[in-house]
Design an enzyme around this catalytic site. Structure first.
Site, short mmCIF file in Angstrom:
data_model
loop_
_atom_site.label_atom_id
_atom_site.label_comp_id
_atom_site.label_asym_id
_atom_site.label_seq_id
_atom_site.Cartn_x
_atom_site.Cartn_y
_atom_site.Cartn_z
CG HIS A 15 18.93 13.26 38.04
ND1 HIS A 15 17.94 13.02 38.95
CD2 HIS A 15 19.84 12.26 38.20
CE1 HIS A 15 18.24 11.94 39.64
NE2 HIS A 15 19.38 11.45 39.20
CD GLU A 16 22.35 11.41 35.10
OE1 GLU A 16 23.28 11.13 35.87
OE2 GLU A 16 21.29 10.76 35.05
CD GLU A 66 22.49 0.33 6.03
OE1 GLU A 66 22.68 0.17 4.83
OE2 GLU A 66 21.46 -0.09 6.62
N GLY A 76 22.05 -3.99 16.58
CA GLY A 76 22.36 -3.02 15.52
C GLY A 76 23.44 -2.02 15.84
CB THR A 77 25.42 -1.22 18.75
OG1 THR A 77 25.36 -2.53 19.29
CG2 THR A 77 24.34 -0.38 19.36
P1 ATP Z 1 22.54 -7.62 16.18
O1 ATP Z 1 22.78 -7.67 17.63
O2 ATP Z 1 21.12 -7.29 15.84
O3 ATP Z 1 23.09 -8.78 15.42
P2 ATP Z 1 24.83 -6.04 15.58
O4 ATP Z 1 25.20 -5.26 16.77
O5 ATP Z 1 25.59 -7.26 15.27
O6 ATP Z 1 23.30 -6.33 15.64
P3 ATP Z 1 25.55 -5.25 12.96
O7 ATP Z 1 24.97 -6.44 12.29
O8 ATP Z 1 27.01 -5.21 13.12
O9 ATP Z 1 24.87 -5.04 14.35
O10 ATP Z 1 25.07 -3.92 12.24
C1 ATP Z 1 24.06 -3.93 11.25
C2 ATP Z 1 24.35 -2.86 10.21
O11 ATP Z 1 24.22 -1.57 10.80
C3 ATP Z 1 25.76 -2.92 9.68
O12 ATP Z 1 25.83 -3.71 8.54
C4 ATP Z 1 26.07 -1.46 9.38
O13 ATP Z 1 25.61 -1.12 8.10
C5 ATP Z 1 25.26 -0.72 10.38
N1 ATP Z 1 26.04 -0.34 11.58
C6 ATP Z 1 25.79 -0.74 12.84
N2 ATP Z 1 26.67 -0.20 13.70
C7 ATP Z 1 27.52 0.55 12.98
C8 ATP Z 1 28.65 1.34 13.29
N3 ATP Z 1 29.07 1.48 14.56
N4 ATP Z 1 29.29 1.98 12.30
C9 ATP Z 1 28.86 1.85 11.03
N5 ATP Z 1 27.81 1.11 10.67
C10 ATP Z 1 27.12 0.46 11.60
#
Ligand code: ATP
Length: 500
Positions: free
Chosen positions: A333-334, A282, A109-110
């Site tokens: 710590h850091e 989101e 989700g990043t």
């Molecule tokens: P996974 O590893 O679970 O597939 P991922 O890293 O590919 O996750 P995404 O599918 O790119 O994550 O992100 C899911 C949703 O979260 C996106 O559609 C967006 O709405 C939101 N999102 C995640 N990261 C960001 C970001 N850095 N900026 C804006 N929106 C984000």
């Protein structure tokens, strides 16, 4: 394509034709119905998946890097790699081999998928996505066949849309790219992975359609080393959980199209959402809007956001978040590490954070010393001092130690052992293999406690500075080396003014 529909149409036409000619078509209809039922049954159990991976052909890709918040470093790194692809003709003249694969690593989700989509837009490439789990089948050969089809589909799609580049995005690559020979003693995985390697090795860079594979995983350590070799996924880009600034950026992005009440303070929301990923944020913005809607409010207010935080935390079962006391301890710590690092090697601190990452609650990074083959005794002692500084800082400010320093101790012990082996201990040059265990322990303790005392002295003398910077770190969550030194100077000039 509409193969199924065309087939059905032709079948029906044949039946009508035969019926018109006076043949008995009833058995044929029964046979067709039975075959259809069988196909439906198998498909519903996932036993007949079409061999073709569809990719998300229908989805329009208009994501750009501007839609991705809080990932500046990852975006920069990725762009750098992509620029090289964009200007490949020049590079080819110099004999540079094409970049074939980029691996995005980081927690779920990043924004890894978003980055891959933005990469496709940036390089004017068609985008095809698949997930590692789609290639894993019970039947031998199916996964490998799907890989072949995926690459073929990418080339076809690019040609259809008149483009000469295609980006294939494979999410969860660890499912198919795990270390070979380890999974279920099952050769199917290995065949699939081999096929991927074969396809990647086949990319030449001078074809009609140039393919770049972008893969994502949150467990890069599980991948087969063959995948990471030069010529395959030889660029790795880390996509981490966003820090406070990053979270604020993402919140701004996801509230762009939502009416906000004047009392909304997104900065406060960012502060409260330590450990949230982009996807969580989101969802948070969405939940807040739903709460406002339920109340019949015309705009989303601060309390909606605050309530939504709780909801997302409950729903997402986020890893346990550190308490305020724990975070304060991490900050101390850091900062301890950083202060001592700056003392023994001015200008060496590059980053310190209290953002959870991997197993750690915070981290401190310093510029590495010039890579050298030899280290002097002073260098090793300084390194020990920096390693021990975290736990000593906890003791100086909070009066007790914690388990957070176990890793530091392990590293420190390793350094001290090197010193004994190199004859830097009290015993001087002595075959360390022959040393009795007891003596070795004693020597280790001596080396470590000498540094511990040195650090204790320093941090006690600079306790105020330690507390001041730890507070700043806690508030900002992340300090760059620059900012850290700025704060140091500020504190020093304030103290000297007081003394005058
Ligand atoms: P996974 O590893 O679970 O597939 P991922 O890293 O590919 O996750 P995404 O599918 O790119 O994550 O992100 C899911 C949703 O979260 C996106 O559609 C967006 O709405 C939101 N999102 C995640 N990261 C960001 C970001 N850095 N900026 C804006 N929106 C984000």
């Amino acid at each position: 394509m509409y193969y199924k529909e065309i087939g059905l149409g032709l079948g029906a036409a044949l039946v009508f034709f035969l019926a018109a000619k006076g043949y008995d078509v009833v058995p044929l209809i029964f046979l067709g119905a039975a075959a259809g039922l069988l196909y439906y049954f198998l498909q519903s159990r996932g036993m007949v998946k079409s061999l073709v991976i569809k990719g998300n052909e229908e989805e329009e890709n208009n994501i750009t890097f501007a839609d991705i918040g809080g990932q500046r470093a990852a975006v920069e790194e990725l762009k750098e790699a992509l620029d090289f692809i964009k200007h490949y003709p020049q590079a080819r003249r110099l004999g540079v081999r094409p970049l074939k694969g980029i691996l995005l690593t980081g927690p779920p989700g990043t924004g890894k998928t978003l980055l891959a989509k933005a990469a496709a837009g940036y390089t004017d490439a068609v985008f095809i996505a698949a997930s590692g789990s789609e290639f894993v089948e019970m039947y031998a050969g199916v996964g490998a066949q799907r890989i072949r089809n995926l690459f073929r589909l990418a080339r076809e799609k690019a040609q259809q849309s008149g483009k000469n580049r295609a980006i294939i995005f494979i999410d969860e690559i660890d499912v198919l790219g795990g270390k070979r020979g380890k999974v279920n003693s099952h050769l199917e995985y290995d065949q699939t992975l081999n096929q991927l390697l074969v396809e990647m090795d086949g990319i030449k860079g001078d074809e009609k359609v140039n393919i770049l594979v972008i893969a994502a995983t949150n467990r890069a350590d599980l991948l087969d080393p063959a995948l990471l070799r030069p010529g395959r996924f030889d660029r790795q880009v880390r996509v981490d959980l966003p820090d406070k600034e990053g979270r604020l950026e993402i919140l701004r992005l996801h509230t762009r199209n939502k009416p906000l009440a004047p009392d909304v303070d997104l900065e406060a929301v960012a502060k409260e959402t330590l450990g949230f990923s982009g996807a969580h944020l989101e969802s948070l913005a969405n939940e807040a809007a739903i709460l406002a809607l339920r109340e019949g409010a015309s705009a989303i207010g601060q309390r909606h956001f605050m309530e939504a935080i709780e909801r997302v935390m409950l729903g997402a079962r986020l890893e346990r978040r550190p308490s305020k006391e724990e975070l304060w301890r991490v900050a101390v710590h850091e900062t301890g590490h950083a202060l001592v690092s700056e003392w023994v090697r001015p200008g060496s601190v590059t980053t310190l954070t209290v953002t959870p990452r991997g197993g750690a609650l915070g981290y401190f990074r310093q510029q590495y010393e010039e890579d050298s083959y030899l280290y002097t005794q002073e260098q090793l002692e300084d390194r020990l001092a920096v390693l021990l500084a975290g736990v000593v800082a906890e003791e100086v400010v909070l009066g007790s130690r914690s388990t957070g320093a176990a890793n530091n101790f392990e590293q420190a012990t390793r350094v001290a052992e090197t010193m004994i082996r190199a004859g830097m201990s009290r015993l001087g040059v002595a075959g360390s293999a022959e040393l009795p265990e007891e003596t070795r322990h004693e020597l280790l303790r001596e080396i470590l406690s000498r540094q511990e005392e040195r650090v204790q002295q320093y941090l006690r003398d600079h306790r105020e500075k330690l507390i001041y910077i730890a507070q700043e770190l806690l508030a900002a969550e992340r300090l760059t080396g620059e900012r850290f030194r700025q704060l140091l100077r500020k504190e020093e000039s304030a103290t000297s003014r007081q003394e005058k």
